[in-house]
Scaffold this motif. Structure first.
Motif, PDB file in Angstrom:
ATOM      1  N   THR A 163       0.830  -1.206   0.000  1.00 25.29           N
ATOM      2  CA  THR A 163       0.000   0.000   0.000  1.00 25.29           C
ATOM      3  C   THR A 163       0.863   1.255   0.000  1.00 25.29           C
ATOM      4  N   VAL A 164       1.909   1.257   0.816  1.00 29.25           N
ATOM      5  CA  VAL A 164       2.818   2.411   0.819  1.00 29.25           C
ATOM      6  C   VAL A 164       3.563   2.498  -0.511  1.00 29.25           C
ATOM      7  N   GLU A 165       3.851   1.361  -1.124  1.00 26.28           N
ATOM      8  CA  GLU A 165       4.460   1.373  -2.456  1.00 26.28           C
ATOM      9  C   GLU A 165       3.539   2.078  -3.453  1.00 26.28           C
ATOM     10  N   THR A 166       2.232   1.808  -3.372  1.00 26.81           N
ATOM     11  CA  THR A 166       1.264   2.498  -4.225  1.00 26.81           C
ATOM     12  C   THR A 166       1.293   3.996  -3.963  1.00 26.81           C
ATOM     13  N   ALA A 167       1.397   4.385  -2.690  1.00 23.15           N
ATOM     14  CA  ALA A 167       1.450   5.803  -2.331  1.00 23.15           C
ATOM     15  C   ALA A 167       2.725   6.458  -2.851  1.00 23.15           C
ATOM     16  N   VAL A 168       3.845   5.767  -2.742  1.00 25.91           N
ATOM     17  CA  VAL A 168       5.107   6.292  -3.275  1.00 25.91           C
ATOM     18  C   VAL A 168       4.981   6.536  -4.770  1.00 25.91           C
ATOM     19  N   ASN A 169       4.443   5.553  -5.485  1.00 30.27           N
ATOM     20  CA  ASN A 169       4.295   5.691  -6.931  1.00 30.27           C
ATOM     21  C   ASN A 169       3.376   6.860  -7.279  1.00 30.27           C
ATOM     22  N   ALA A 170       2.311   7.028  -6.488  1.00 29.40           N
ATOM     23  CA  ALA A 170       1.385   8.137  -6.724  1.00 29.40           C
ATOM     24  C   ALA A 170       2.080   9.484  -6.575  1.00 29.40           C
ATOM     25  N   LEU A 171       2.943   9.603  -5.572  1.00 30.52           N
ATOM     26  CA  LEU A 171       3.638  10.872  -5.378  1.00 30.52           C
ATOM     27  C   LEU A 171       4.713  11.087  -6.431  1.00 30.52           C
ATOM     28  N   TRP A 172       5.300  10.013  -6.940  1.00 33.81           N
ATOM     29  CA  TRP A 172       6.200  10.156  -8.088  1.00 33.81           C
ATOM     30  C   TRP A 172       5.427  10.656  -9.306  1.00 33.81           C
ATOM     31  N   ASP A 173       4.196  10.164  -9.484  1.00 37.53           N
ATOM     32  CA  ASP A 173       3.357  10.637 -10.584  1.00 37.53           C
ATOM     33  C   ASP A 173       2.915  12.085 -10.366  1.00 37.53           C
TER      34      ASP A 173
ATOM     35  N   GLY B  51     -18.739  20.333 -17.249  1.00 39.90           N
ATOM     36  CA  GLY B  51     -19.041  21.714 -17.592  1.00 39.90           C
ATOM     37  C   GLY B  51     -18.399  22.632 -16.569  1.00 39.90           C
ATOM     38  N   GLY B  52     -18.920  23.818 -16.427  1.00 43.49           N
ATOM     39  CA  GLY B  52     -18.383  24.734 -15.419  1.00 43.49           C
ATOM     40  C   GLY B  52     -16.940  25.075 -15.677  1.00 43.49           C
ATOM     41  N   ALA B  53     -16.095  24.888 -14.637  1.00 49.37           N
ATOM     42  CA  ALA B  53     -14.713  25.366 -14.699  1.00 49.37           C
ATOM     43  C   ALA B  53     -13.740  24.370 -15.312  1.00 49.37           C
ATOM     44  N   PHE B  54     -14.210  23.186 -15.690  1.00 45.47           N
ATOM     45  CA  PHE B  54     -13.246  22.171 -16.136  1.00 45.47           C
ATOM     46  C   PHE B  54     -12.395  22.665 -17.304  1.00 45.47           C
ATOM     47  N   HIS B  55     -13.030  23.229 -18.338  1.00 48.46           N
ATOM     48  CA  HIS B  55     -12.273  23.691 -19.497  1.00 48.46           C
ATOM     49  C   HIS B  55     -11.698  25.091 -19.286  1.00 48.46           C
ATOM     50  N   SER B  56     -12.514  25.990 -18.747  1.00 51.46           N
ATOM     51  CA  SER B  56     -12.041  27.364 -18.608  1.00 51.46           C
ATOM     52  C   SER B  56     -10.871  27.477 -17.643  1.00 51.46           C
ATOM     53  N   SER B  57     -10.816  26.591 -16.652  1.00 55.59           N
ATOM     54  CA  SER B  57      -9.711  26.615 -15.691  1.00 55.59           C
ATOM     55  C   SER B  57      -8.591  25.648 -16.062  1.00 55.59           C
ATOM     56  N   ARG B  58      -8.743  24.968 -17.194  1.00 58.27           N
ATOM     57  CA  ARG B  58      -7.700  24.069 -17.715  1.00 58.27           C
ATOM     58  C   ARG B  58      -7.313  23.010 -16.672  1.00 58.27           C
ATOM     59  N   LEU B  59      -8.324  22.355 -16.132  1.00 59.72           N
ATOM     60  CA  LEU B  59      -8.092  21.329 -15.125  1.00 59.72           C
ATOM     61  C   LEU B  59      -7.687  20.023 -15.799  1.00 59.72           C
ATOM     62  N   ARG B  60      -7.016  19.148 -15.031  1.00 58.14           N
ATOM     63  CA  ARG B  60      -6.531  17.887 -15.591  1.00 58.14           C
ATOM     64  C   ARG B  60      -6.882  16.737 -14.651  1.00 58.14           C
ATOM     65  N   ILE B  61      -7.151  15.581 -15.256  1.00 55.46           N
ATOM     66  CA  ILE B  61      -7.312  14.320 -14.515  1.00 55.46           C
ATOM     67  C   ILE B  61      -6.372  13.312 -15.140  1.00 55.46           C
ATOM     68  N   ARG B  62      -5.606  12.637 -14.313  1.00 56.83           N
ATOM     69  CA  ARG B  62      -4.815  11.527 -14.846  1.00 56.83           C
ATOM     70  C   ARG B  62      -4.721  10.423 -13.812  1.00 56.83           C
ATOM     71  N   SER B  63      -4.420   9.242 -14.292  1.00 52.59           N
ATOM     72  CA  SER B  63      -4.402   8.075 -13.423  1.00 52.59           C
ATOM     73  C   SER B  63      -2.999   7.786 -12.911  1.00 52.59           C
ATOM     74  N   SER B  64      -2.961   7.079 -11.789  1.00 54.13           N
ATOM     75  CA  SER B  64      -1.715   6.517 -11.276  1.00 54.13           C
ATOM     76  C   SER B  64      -2.011   5.093 -10.853  1.00 54.13           C
ATOM     77  N   GLN B  65      -1.164   4.170 -11.273  1.00 53.12           N
ATOM     78  CA  GLN B  65      -1.400   2.759 -10.969  1.00 53.12           C
ATOM     79  C   GLN B  65      -0.059   2.104 -10.695  1.00 53.12           C
ATOM     80  N   VAL B  66      -0.026   1.244  -9.689  1.00 56.74           N
ATOM     81  CA  VAL B  66       1.237   0.724  -9.184  1.00 56.74           C
ATOM     82  C   VAL B  66       1.852  -0.349 -10.083  1.00 56.74           C
ATOM     83  N   GLY B  67       1.101  -0.831 -11.078  1.00 56.97           N
ATOM     84  CA  GLY B  67       1.619  -1.889 -11.942  1.00 56.97           C
ATOM     85  C   GLY B  67       2.872  -1.495 -12.700  1.00 56.97           C
TER      86      GLY B  67
END
Length: 329
Positions: A127-137, A242-258
């Motif tokens: 689990t901590v390995e997953t957290a480490v990878n997430a913070l690297w991402d 809708g709303g602020a997603f495009h106008s505020s240039r927000l981003r979503i991306r995944s992190s996975q420990v594999g």
């Protein structure tokens, strides 16, 4: 030697006998001390909710059987090497192995638990390995305002690691008000989703719910990013973009420990990442995540209860017969 292993089919678990051979050159036999239930993933597997197109990607190391089941699944195991490679005899090791009383694996698949890390805490290695990878991402910066949405095992581990980076303002967000005490023990702030402060530079999402992901987006400052650690199985996720997603240039991306995070992939191996995670578990603050323990024989009932929501848990550990409490050697 005949040992026992935990198998699941959709909606049902059982303990089965399993033959474990003597280790050969380059192998060790590990006698289990503790394992832990990774609640999010393992309850999805228990319910048979692994999508068909993810059956191969979601295979765990040393998994037997195929989805949807019967399958031997799990990946948070700590035990003592009792046979095989002489340099490891008597050592406490972590292994990404399903729940089983003893098993034989290649030497390369075990990582020695550092001195000072008890076996109970060492089950959090994956689990901590997953957290480490997430913070690297995610690559948080000194002074960032960061929110972690979802105070489960992974979210709490991420929050604790973030709390040790100088100048970072960390808030742990969850719908369960009892998680406030856990957040305090992890040295981070806590908020209900409806009361969480916005304007965040980074949000790490780990609630495995569409509502949690939507709220994560709402908490971002312009040009902010959500790093999503959740796995939703076969549950569709709907978002309002809708709303602020495009106008505020927000981003979503995944992190996975594999895979090791891209910015470290050519400089760190998976083995080095796991070894780092176990070193980080010298921190006794992680002990607050343990909320219960059950005997190995109780796993079928336990998994049914966890999957149905009849029992709540952060990190529920499994104890094995024939061993007293033991720290690392």
């Amino acid at each position: 030697m005949e040992e026992r292993a935990f198998w699941v089919s959709p909606g049902r678990g059982e303990i089965r006998p399993v033959d474990v051979d003597e280790p050969t050159l380059g192998q060790v036999r590990v006698r289990s001390l503790r394992s832990a239930v990774s609640r999010g993933t393992e309850t999805l597997v228990f319910r048979g909710a692994v999508p068909p197109d993810q059956h191969e990607r979601m295979r765990a190391p040393h998994q037997d059987g195929d989805f949807p089941g019967p399958v031997k699944y799990g990946y948070l195991s700590v035990g003592v090497v009792e046979a095989g490679d002489l340099s490891l005899l008597g050592k406490t090791v972590f292994c990404l192995h399903p729940h089983q009383t003893a098993y034989v694996v290649p030497v390369a698949d075990v990582t020695v638990v550092p001195d000072g890390v008890p076996a109970d805490r060492a089950v959090l290695g994956g689990t901590v390995e997953t957290a480490v990878n997430a913070l690297w991402d995610a690559a948080p910066m000194v002074g960032d305002r960061v929110t972690v949405v979802g105070a489960g095992m992974v979210g709490c581990c991420v929050a604790r690691l973030l709390s040790r980076i100088p100048g970072i303002d960390v808030t742990l967000v969850d719908v369960d008000p009892t998680r406030a005490e856990i957040a305090e023990s992890l040295d981070v702030a806590f908020a209900h989703p409806s009361e969480a402060a916005g304007g965040r530079d980074l949000v790490i999402h780990a609630s495995a719910t569409a509502a949690g992901l939507q709220r994560s987006l709402e908490l971002l400052a312009p040009d902010g990013e959500v790093v999503d650690l959740s796995w939703y199985g076969d549950t569709p996720v709907r978002l309002d973009l809708g709303g602020a997603f495009h106008s505020s240039r927000l981003r979503i991306r995944s992190s996975q420990v594999g895979e090791v995070a891209l910015h470290r992939r050519h400089r760190r191996t998976r083995a080095e990442r796991l070894a780092l995670a176990l070193e980080l578990l010298r921190d006794p603050a992680f002990d607050v995540l343990f909320t219960g323990a059950s005997a190995f024989e109780e796993l079928p009932e336990l998994m049914a209860d966890l999957s149905a929501g009849r029992r709540s848990a952060l990190c529920h550990t499994i104890t094995y017969p024939g061993h007293l409490d033991q720290g690392a050697t």
